[in-house]
Design a protein around this motif. Structure first.
Motif, PDB file in Angstrom:
ATOM      1  N   PHE A  70      31.683  46.412  33.445  1.00  0.00           N
ATOM      2  CA  PHE A  70      30.437  46.911  34.040  1.00  0.00           C
ATOM      3  C   PHE A  70      29.482  45.759  34.331  1.00  0.00           C
ATOM      4  O   PHE A  70      28.786  45.768  35.347  1.00  0.00           O
ATOM      5  CB  PHE A  70      29.778  47.928  33.100  1.00  0.00           C
ATOM      6  CG  PHE A  70      28.514  48.521  33.676  1.00  0.00           C
ATOM      7  CD1 PHE A  70      28.569  49.481  34.680  1.00  0.00           C
ATOM      8  CD2 PHE A  70      27.265  48.112  33.223  1.00  0.00           C
ATOM      9  CE1 PHE A  70      27.404  50.023  35.226  1.00  0.00           C
ATOM     10  CE2 PHE A  70      26.102  48.642  33.762  1.00  0.00           C
ATOM     11  CZ  PHE A  70      26.177  49.599  34.769  1.00  0.00           C
ATOM     12  N   LEU A  71      29.479  44.756  33.441  1.00  0.00           N
ATOM     13  CA  LEU A  71      28.638  43.587  33.683  1.00  0.00           C
ATOM     14  C   LEU A  71      29.094  42.844  34.930  1.00  0.00           C
ATOM     15  O   LEU A  71      28.264  42.345  35.707  1.00  0.00           O
ATOM     16  CB  LEU A  71      28.679  42.662  32.473  1.00  0.00           C
ATOM     17  CG  LEU A  71      27.817  41.389  32.562  1.00  0.00           C
ATOM     18  CD1 LEU A  71      26.350  41.755  32.747  1.00  0.00           C
ATOM     19  CD2 LEU A  71      28.009  40.528  31.328  1.00  0.00           C
ATOM     20  N   ASP A  72      30.402  42.792  35.139  1.00  0.00           N
ATOM     21  CA  ASP A  72      30.916  42.163  36.357  1.00  0.00           C
ATOM     22  C   ASP A  72      30.460  42.927  37.609  1.00  0.00           C
ATOM     23  O   ASP A  72      30.143  42.321  38.641  1.00  0.00           O
ATOM     24  CB  ASP A  72      32.440  42.111  36.314  1.00  0.00           C
ATOM     25  CG  ASP A  72      32.949  41.153  35.256  1.00  0.00           C
ATOM     26  OD1 ASP A  72      32.232  40.176  34.933  1.00  0.00           O
ATOM     27  OD2 ASP A  72      34.062  41.384  34.730  1.00  0.00           O
ATOM     28  N   VAL A  73      30.441  44.263  37.502  1.00  0.00           N
ATOM     29  CA  VAL A  73      30.018  45.082  38.643  1.00  0.00           C
ATOM     30  C   VAL A  73      28.549  44.823  38.965  1.00  0.00           C
ATOM     31  O   VAL A  73      28.159  44.668  40.129  1.00  0.00           O
ATOM     32  CB  VAL A  73      30.263  46.571  38.344  1.00  0.00           C
ATOM     33  CG1 VAL A  73      29.580  47.448  39.395  1.00  0.00           C
ATOM     34  CG2 VAL A  73      31.756  46.860  38.321  1.00  0.00           C
ATOM     35  N   VAL A  74      27.699  44.777  37.922  1.00  0.00           N
ATOM     36  CA  VAL A  74      26.282  44.506  38.143  1.00  0.00           C
ATOM     37  C   VAL A  74      26.107  43.115  38.747  1.00  0.00           C
ATOM     38  O   VAL A  74      25.325  42.918  39.695  1.00  0.00           O
ATOM     39  CB  VAL A  74      25.498  44.632  36.822  1.00  0.00           C
ATOM     40  CG1 VAL A  74      24.048  44.184  37.008  1.00  0.00           C
ATOM     41  CG2 VAL A  74      25.561  46.059  36.290  1.00  0.00           C
ATOM     42  N   TYR A  75      26.848  42.145  38.202  1.00  0.00           N
ATOM     43  CA  TYR A  75      26.776  40.774  38.704  1.00  0.00           C
ATOM     44  C   TYR A  75      27.215  40.707  40.164  1.00  0.00           C
ATOM     45  O   TYR A  75      26.532  40.099  41.010  1.00  0.00           O
ATOM     46  CB  TYR A  75      27.658  39.882  37.830  1.00  0.00           C
ATOM     47  CG  TYR A  75      27.957  38.528  38.422  1.00  0.00           C
ATOM     48  CD1 TYR A  75      26.995  37.524  38.436  1.00  0.00           C
ATOM     49  CD2 TYR A  75      29.219  38.250  38.964  1.00  0.00           C
ATOM     50  CE1 TYR A  75      27.278  36.276  38.986  1.00  0.00           C
ATOM     51  CE2 TYR A  75      29.507  37.015  39.506  1.00  0.00           C
ATOM     52  CZ  TYR A  75      28.531  36.029  39.522  1.00  0.00           C
ATOM     53  OH  TYR A  75      28.810  34.807  40.056  1.00  0.00           O
ATOM     54  N   PHE A  76      28.328  41.362  40.504  1.00  0.00           N
ATOM     55  CA  PHE A  76      28.830  41.341  41.881  1.00  0.00           C
ATOM     56  C   PHE A  76      27.855  42.038  42.833  1.00  0.00           C
ATOM     57  O   PHE A  76      27.647  41.581  43.965  1.00  0.00           O
ATOM     58  CB  PHE A  76      30.200  42.024  41.940  1.00  0.00           C
ATOM     59  CG  PHE A  76      30.749  42.154  43.325  1.00  0.00           C
ATOM     60  CD1 PHE A  76      31.117  41.038  44.057  1.00  0.00           C
ATOM     61  CD2 PHE A  76      30.885  43.405  43.922  1.00  0.00           C
ATOM     62  CE1 PHE A  76      31.620  41.151  45.343  1.00  0.00           C
ATOM     63  CE2 PHE A  76      31.382  43.529  45.206  1.00  0.00           C
ATOM     64  CZ  PHE A  76      31.746  42.401  45.925  1.00  0.00           C
ATOM     65  N   THR A  77      27.241  43.123  42.358  1.00  0.00           N
ATOM     66  CA  THR A  77      26.263  43.837  43.193  1.00  0.00           C
ATOM     67  C   THR A  77      25.076  42.946  43.518  1.00  0.00           C
ATOM     68  O   THR A  77      24.616  42.875  44.662  1.00  0.00           O
ATOM     69  CB  THR A  77      25.783  45.112  42.477  1.00  0.00           C
ATOM     70  OG1 THR A  77      26.906  45.972  42.259  1.00  0.00           O
ATOM     71  CG2 THR A  77      24.735  45.839  43.310  1.00  0.00           C
ATOM     72  N   MET A  78      24.553  42.234  42.520  1.00  0.00           N
ATOM     73  CA  MET A  78      23.375  41.409  42.743  1.00  0.00           C
ATOM     74  C   MET A  78      23.669  40.242  43.682  1.00  0.00           C
ATOM     75  O   MET A  78      22.857  39.933  44.563  1.00  0.00           O
ATOM     76  CB  MET A  78      22.829  40.894  41.406  1.00  0.00           C
ATOM     77  CG  MET A  78      22.337  41.994  40.478  1.00  0.00           C
ATOM     78  SD  MET A  78      21.148  43.106  41.250  1.00  0.00           S
ATOM     79  CE  MET A  78      19.800  41.992  41.614  1.00  0.00           C
TER      80      MET A  78
END
Length: 360
Positions: A70-78
């Motif tokens: 999930f942290l990767d998803v937030v990072y990729f989104t930003m």
């Protein structure tokens, strides 16, 4: 001889609207409230993209450890929203790439516009408007302050402009944005505020005004405004519109120099029309600058002192003289010798007045 060409008031007002910029003051939404709405919308869009990426996380590839948390998803989104694009996480499936093209790209543009728009509104635009407002307020002197922009004052502002008053020397205060939008089209300065508050009147330098016109729509509100203006500007002439006869005395006691009762004036016109069909038409002609004749009030010149009211240099017909505040009719003996400081009310032809103004 051909009649003189009449001025086109609509063309004049259109030119004035293009030439002058109004003074504005926002009152609907607090600054931090507007900023909070913008940031809330931006974070809502970002959260939507995070949710979409999380649901389609199988279409993403992490070159570091191969697993998408999930942290990767937030990072990729930003990094996608900010167009940074380090490349350590990338869409690999056709559906993930379609999502990036169809959904994430429009969201990225929307978020960018939100932040750029917020920066413009809250930093550049507001600083510029504050500077402009301060400059306009500093230069306000000898201006006309119009408190309330209903039917009466809207007509008075249009008439003032037609009489040659510079729209930049007129300030309109009214709480209604719709009314102020109509005033803006005439090129005058406008402020959305409560005219009964000291801070509002001080902001337009009421003590430096040439005259104040009050028509708030309600007699009690108009009288309260007169009291406030007179407290802040003891010497400024105040004209107020009241509709009840009982309130005329109260308005004068509050400090108004001129009290106008449109209901009574209408009754006088109706009564006069019974004895003469053209009386009402002539009075309307006198009151308007677009008529054939005008009522003019002025101080007598040095050359006119010692002469009769019938020998005015303007060529107008003298009707009344005000001497030390006392009215004197043209038939009275005291009008046969004008004195320095006398104020004369006369009727002059509109064409003659316009030619005199143009020559001066």
């Amino acid at each position: 001889m051909a009649p003189p060409a009449r001025r086109n008031p609509f063309r004049r007002r259109a030119l004035l609207a293009d030439q002058f910029r109004p003074l504005r003051r926002e009152v609907k939404l607090p600054v931090w409230g507007d900023l909070g709405l913008r940031l809330g919308l931006a974070f809502l869009l970002i959260a939507l993209v995070v949710a979409i990426h999380w649901l389609d996380r199988d279409g993403l590839k992490d070159t570091h450890d191969g697993a998408i948390s999930f942290l990767d998803v937030v990072y990729f989104t930003m990094i996608s929203i900010t167009t940074t694009g380090f490349g350590d996480i990338a869409p690999i499936s056709d559906r993930a790439r379609l999502i990036e093209a169809v959904i994430v790209t429009p969201v990225r543009i929307a978020v960018l516009f939100i932040f750029v728009g917020a920066a413009y509104d809250f930093v550049i635009k507001r600083s510029w408007e504050k500077f402009r407002m301060a400059r306009i307020e500093e230069q306000l002197t000898g201006h006309v302050v119009v408190l309330g922009y209903g039917t009466s004052n809207s007509q008075s502002v249009a008439e003032l402009i037609e009489r040659g008053v510079d729209p930049r020397c007129i300030v309109v205060i009214d709480p209604s944005e719709d009314r102020l939008a109509a005033a803006e089209k005439l090129g005058v300065n406008v402020m959305a505020a409560d005219a009964t508050r000291d801070e509002t009147l001080k902001a337009v330098r009421i003590a430096e005004a040439q005259s104040v016109l009050v028509s708030a729509g309600r007699d009690d509100t108009s009288i309260l405004i007169v009291l406030t203006v007179r407290h802040l500007a003891p010497k400024v002439p105040i004209s107020v519109v009241v509709r009840a006869d009982d309130n005329e005395l109260l308005a004068r006691q509050a400090g108004a120099n001129n009290v106008i009762n449109p209901v009574r004036f209408t009754g006088l016109l109706l009564a006069g029309s019974v004895k003469g069909a053209h009386i009402a038409d002539y009075l309307a002609d006198l009151a308007s600058v677009s008529g054939r004749v005008q009522l003019v009030e002025r101080v007598v010149s040095e050359a006119e002192c010692g002469k009769s009211i019938a020998e005015l240099e303007s060529g107008g017909k003298g009707l009344r003289v005000y001497r030390n505040g006392r009215p004197i009719g043209f038939w009275e003996d005291e009008c046969q010798m004008l004195q320095p400081g006398d104020v004369v009310v006369e009727i002059v032809p509109t064409a003659a007045r316009e030619s005199a103004a143009s020559s001066s």
